[in-house]
Design a protein around this motif. Structure first.
Motif: not given
Length: 178
Positions: A17-19, A24-25, A30-32, A134-135
């Motif tokens: 779950g941590y990985e 995802l972070e 969270k942003r997209w 991010g890109m």
């Protein structure tokens, strides 16, 4: 959306779950995608309960055990189903707060309305910079080989931000003339 992204991560390789949360972070989900990091663990529990993922091993990490999950064949089917739902989504996201504020802007003192619009524009510029960062991070992580579909998503994000900035500029121009 969280379930779909968790399944997508696990379709690449088994993970804890941590990985999954870290990946995802790193991808700024969270942003997209609106995925909050804490929601990943809840999604994992539900996916496991429903047979879409399973624990393949437990690893000791200090005083805790870390579960490593993998997607099941049922989970692969469910991932496809969720992705198809997203592709067929007819949901349109408008900046409704901004639209409402603009429609009532004449009833607000001119200087205050312009001040708030300029503040909003600054936030949009910061958002554009964050998306660019991010890109660039994704491009670096993928060694310059960003998939075409990911590129068009980034392009669309920039276009949406640019369109909203143009709307704010046009609104400011009209308010200044009154």
């Amino acid at each position: 959306m969280t379930k779909l992204l968790v399944l997508a991560m696990l379709s690449m390789q088994p993970m804890s779950g941590y990985e999954i949360k870290s990946m995802l972070e790193m991808n700024d989900a969270k942003r997209w995608a609106g995925v909050l990091p804490g929601s990943i663990y809840n999604a994992l529990k539900k996916l496991e309960r429903d047979g879409y993922v399973e624990v393949v091993s437990l690893e000791n990490s200090g005083h805790r055990q870390k579960a490593i999950y993998r997607i099941t064949p049922k989970g692969e089917d469910y991932q496809q189903e969720l992705a198809l739902e997203c592709l067929g989504s007819e949901k349109i996201n408008y900046p409704t707060d901004l639209y409402t504020g603009i429609s009532l802007a004449y009833e607000i003192p001119k200087t205050e309305a312009i001040s708030r619009l300029k503040k909003n524009k600054k936030q949009l510029i910061l958002e554009s910079q964050a998306v660019k960062t991010g890109m660039n991070a994704k491009e670096k992580a993928l060694q310059g080989d960003i998939p075409q579909l990911t590129k068009i998503v980034f392009e669309h994000m920039f276009n949406v931000i640019e369109a909203q900035i143009k709307l704010i500029d046009a609104t400011i121009s009209i308010i200044e003339k009154r």
